[in-house]
Motif scaffolding. Structure first.
Motif, mmCIF file in Angstrom:
data_model
loop_
_atom_site.group_PDB
_atom_site.id
_atom_site.type_symbol
_atom_site.label_atom_id
_atom_site.label_comp_id
_atom_site.label_asym_id
_atom_site.label_seq_id
_atom_site.Cartn_x
_atom_site.Cartn_y
_atom_site.Cartn_z
ATOM 1 N N PRO A 1 -31.231 -79.988 87.210
ATOM 2 C CA PRO A 1 -29.899 -81.091 87.314
ATOM 3 C C PRO A 1 -30.200 -82.588 87.132
ATOM 4 O O PRO A 1 -31.189 -82.868 87.673
ATOM 5 C CB PRO A 1 -29.319 -80.579 88.648
ATOM 6 N N GLY A 2 -29.457 -83.108 86.338
ATOM 7 C CA GLY A 2 -29.624 -84.551 86.137
ATOM 8 C C GLY A 2 -30.530 -84.910 85.362
ATOM 9 O O GLY A 2 -30.883 -86.194 84.938
ATOM 10 N N ILE A 3 -31.365 -84.157 84.517
ATOM 11 C CA ILE A 3 -32.315 -84.665 83.456
ATOM 12 C C ILE A 3 -31.456 -85.178 82.384
ATOM 13 O O ILE A 3 -30.402 -85.010 82.092
ATOM 14 C CB ILE A 3 -33.173 -83.554 83.020
ATOM 15 N N ARG A 4 -32.077 -86.013 81.676
ATOM 16 C CA ARG A 4 -31.450 -86.784 80.803
ATOM 17 C C ARG A 4 -32.021 -86.454 79.213
ATOM 18 O O ARG A 4 -33.174 -85.828 79.049
ATOM 19 C CB ARG A 4 -31.598 -88.310 80.692
ATOM 20 N N GLN B 1 -35.132 -85.109 72.872
ATOM 21 C CA GLN B 1 -36.135 -85.612 73.770
ATOM 22 C C GLN B 1 -35.449 -85.573 75.084
ATOM 23 O O GLN B 1 -34.589 -86.297 75.241
ATOM 24 C CB GLN B 1 -36.669 -86.958 73.192
ATOM 25 N N THR B 2 -36.031 -84.826 75.912
ATOM 26 C CA THR B 2 -35.680 -84.795 77.505
ATOM 27 C C THR B 2 -36.686 -85.906 78.257
ATOM 28 O O THR B 2 -37.770 -86.298 77.755
ATOM 29 C CB THR B 2 -35.598 -83.569 78.132
ATOM 30 N N ASP B 3 -36.419 -86.116 79.463
ATOM 31 C CA ASP B 3 -37.345 -86.812 80.358
ATOM 32 C C ASP B 3 -37.991 -85.861 81.421
ATOM 33 O O ASP B 3 -38.413 -86.325 82.187
ATOM 34 C CB ASP B 3 -36.536 -87.942 80.987
ATOM 35 N N LEU B 4 -38.124 -84.884 81.021
ATOM 36 C CA LEU B 4 -38.558 -83.719 81.790
ATOM 37 C C LEU B 4 -40.103 -83.735 81.615
ATOM 38 O O LEU B 4 -40.413 -83.379 80.331
ATOM 39 C CB LEU B 4 -37.897 -82.336 81.651
ATOM 40 N N PRO B 5 -41.076 -83.853 82.669
ATOM 41 C CA PRO B 5 -42.277 -83.758 82.532
ATOM 42 C C PRO B 5 -42.763 -82.427 81.921
ATOM 43 O O PRO B 5 -42.372 -81.287 82.276
ATOM 44 C CB PRO B 5 -43.089 -84.279 83.749
ATOM 45 N N HIS C 1 -43.729 -84.989 77.284
ATOM 46 C CA HIS C 1 -42.582 -84.577 78.037
ATOM 47 C C HIS C 1 -41.968 -83.538 76.998
ATOM 48 O O HIS C 1 -42.392 -83.284 76.022
ATOM 49 C CB HIS C 1 -41.512 -85.750 78.087
ATOM 50 N N VAL C 2 -40.689 -82.927 77.710
ATOM 51 C CA VAL C 2 -40.067 -81.672 76.948
ATOM 52 C C VAL C 2 -39.265 -82.193 75.902
ATOM 53 O O VAL C 2 -38.334 -83.140 76.224
ATOM 54 C CB VAL C 2 -39.620 -80.508 77.766
ATOM 55 N N ALA C 3 -39.479 -81.531 74.631
ATOM 56 C CA ALA C 3 -38.209 -81.735 73.603
ATOM 57 C C ALA C 3 -37.824 -80.425 73.053
ATOM 58 O O ALA C 3 -38.364 -79.366 73.557
ATOM 59 C CB ALA C 3 -39.187 -82.635 72.560
#
Ligand SMILES: Nc1nc2c(ncn2[C@@H]2O[C@H](COP(=O)(O)O)[C@@H](O)[C@H]2O)c(=O)[nH]1
Ligand SMILES: [Mn+2]
Ligand SMILES: [Mn+2]
Length: 498
Positions: free
Chosen positions: A334-337, A100-104, A248-250
């Motif tokens: 860059p920097g996504i979790r 699971q990322t925190d990218l919308p 969010h993107v997974a």
């Protein structure tokens, strides 16, 4: 005409039993009527052969069942005493994992962005049979000694550190490591040393270590998803508790133990078959693919050791892939979790409490499904939710994240591991139109790494995912907490031009 299907005793909207004899518990069949019809006579025959095999106490057919190696893919086979390599499969610990990322979601709306991500991932994590590591930073390349530790220790602290995998991810694995039957990794090390006793054998083993961090071919895949958490308040609460983020993107991955596990499985089949032949023993139903060993015998212990090493390889393979996928996303964002939601296998045998005793549960194309409060979850972070179940369907119709319900006891705490094939590869290649498949994916806003999508992997080669989910829910085995909507998929196929 399939007469077996007509012999079923229907017990509910998505459950039935198939009797094999008065003194035996019947086969449990999970599936709506149309799913039960989809199995066909050969799948039922394999289930019957498996149920009648020595030492077997229970067999469950799940909605994704279809003909497999000895036993159907999509079945569970339980025995208090025996282990069966066929009903584990040749891709030991083939599994699913979800990052699971925190990218919308809207960050990957543009196709150009998706293409950049595909390129970044494909550079690090190859697809394709036989393909191994590519463009992996030197620190992460797998030499003989690291490969040895991967196979014998699984996701140990040292292995994770060396490969740059967050150590917290080990807690999100169904099993982070596997040992020999005596509970030690030392016995695995002794076995592996013996296997690599001459230069040729060692070279072959070490060439397989270099496949760590790759998908392989067939229906193995990596897929970017948008998470759509259920609107039901209870399901939503569970989804949030297990770490899912709505909209969010997974990233969903499917692969196993690659050539390393395959060689171990094939070696075991050869050894066990020849031992049967030397002793003049008959194979169950005359099928050598149902060869077996008593778990507590020298042959059984060797099988379990080899399976454990294949399983360790598969575990670290998935974890490394997830670390490399996250790194690829960071090339573009860059920097996504990113956090691992879960890693769960569908080709394995393990000891579990079933029907009041500890038994060997073979899940062949089947996923463990322990509900909240199950004794094996006590003290884990999933004690009050049940562990996540990752259930892929197909890229067009989506995939699902579920948690088990107490009703999963009916299926030996298992659910299907996917939709399952409804067409053989040959039939799919013959009957499905390439233009329609490629257009269909584009119409559903799905991009892929393949110039032409593999026809035998087309969504229509798999069973109707709606019907499959209705079967799981109708049998009260599990509840959905989120749906995954595919945005791009990496599969083994001719790479796209750009
Ligand atoms: N979301 C996706 N699901 C897929 C894809 N290709 C296959 N599948 C599903 O996975 C299981 C895996 O089956 P296995 O027997 O090989 O372990 C299969 O039943 C399908 O439902 C895909 O590209 N995306
Ligand atoms: Mn596999
Ligand atoms: Mn698989």
């Amino acid at each position: 005409m399939d007469t077996t299907h007509q012999m079923l005793d229907v017990t509910g909207p998505a459950t039935a039993t198939l009797s094999v004899g008065d003194s035996m518990s019947p086969i449990t069949v999970i599936g709506t009527e149309s799913i039960r019809e989809s199995f066909g006579p050969q799948t039922y025959q394999q289930a019957i052969n498996s149920r009648l095999a020595p030492g077997v106490s229970r067999v469950v057919l799940n909605p994704d069942a279809h003909v497999g190696y000895g036993a159907p893919v999509g079945c569970v086979m339980v025995s208090p005493t025996h282990v069966y390599p066929g009903p584990v499969g040749v891709d030991i610990k083939c599994s699913m994992s979800l990052l699971q990322t925190d990218l919308p979601a809207d960050a990957i709306e543009e196709h150009t962005v998706r293409r950049k991500l595909i390129k970044a991932i494909a550079k690090r994590v190859p697809t394709g049979a036989g393909r191994g590591q590519r463009h992996v930073p030197k620190a992460r390349s797998v030499d003989g000694s690291l490969g040895f530790r991967v196979a014998t220790e699984g996701a140990s602290k040292m292995v994770l550190k060396k490969l740059g995998i967050p150590k917290a991810w080990a807690d999100r694995c169904e099993d982070a490591y596997h040992t020999a039957a005596d509970g030690t990794s030392d016995s695995l090390a002794a076995r592996l040393e013996w296997m690599g006793r001459d230069r040729d054998k060692l070279n072959r083993i070490e060439s397989k270590y270099r496949q760590l961090g790759s998908y392989g071919g067939g229906n193995h895949f990596g897929e970017a998803e948008v998470v759509q958490v259920s609107q039901d308040p209870h399901a939503r609460q569970i989804a949030e508790q297990i770490g899912l983020r709505h909209n969010h993107v997974a990233f969903l991955s499917h692969c196993g133990s690659r050539g390393f596990g395959h060689d171990l499985a094939m070696g075991q089949f050869r050894a066990l078959k020849s031992s049967f032949q030397k002793q003049g023993l008959a194979f169950p139903a005359g099928d050598p693919q149902l060869v077996y060993a008593e778990a507590d015998s020298p042959e059984g212990r060797l099988y379990l050791s080899d399976m454990a090493m294949g399983a360790n390889f598969a575990t670290v393979n998935h974890l490394l892939i997830n670390a490399l996928v996250l790194e690829s996303f960071r090339d573009v964002f860059p920097g996504i979790r990113g956090e691992l939601i879960y890693f769960i296998s569908h080709n394995i045998v393990r000891r579990e409490p079933i029907d009041g005793q500890t038994q060997w549960v073979h899940r062949k194309g089947a996923t463990r499904a322990l509900p909240a409060g199950h004794s094996q979850l006590v003290g884990t972070e999933f004690e009050h939710t049940g562990h996540p179940i990752l259930l892929p369907g197909n890229p067009r119709d989506g995939s699902s994240v579920m948690v088990a319900r107490p009703g999963a006891a009916l299926s030996a705490f298992s659910v299907n591991h996917g939709a399952g094939r409804q067409m053989s590869r040959t039939k799919a290649k013959k009957n499905l139109s390439q233009t329609t498949i490629d257009q269909d994916l584009l119409d559903h806003d799905i991009v892929s790494n393949c110039r032409v999508y593999p026809r035998d992997e087309a969504p229509d080669a798999y069973k109707d995912f709606r019907e499959v989910l209705d079967s799981v829910v109708g049998a009260d085995l599990a509840m959905e907490v989120a749906r995954l909507k595919a945005k791009f998929v990496l599969k083994d196929g001719a790479p796209a031009d750009d």
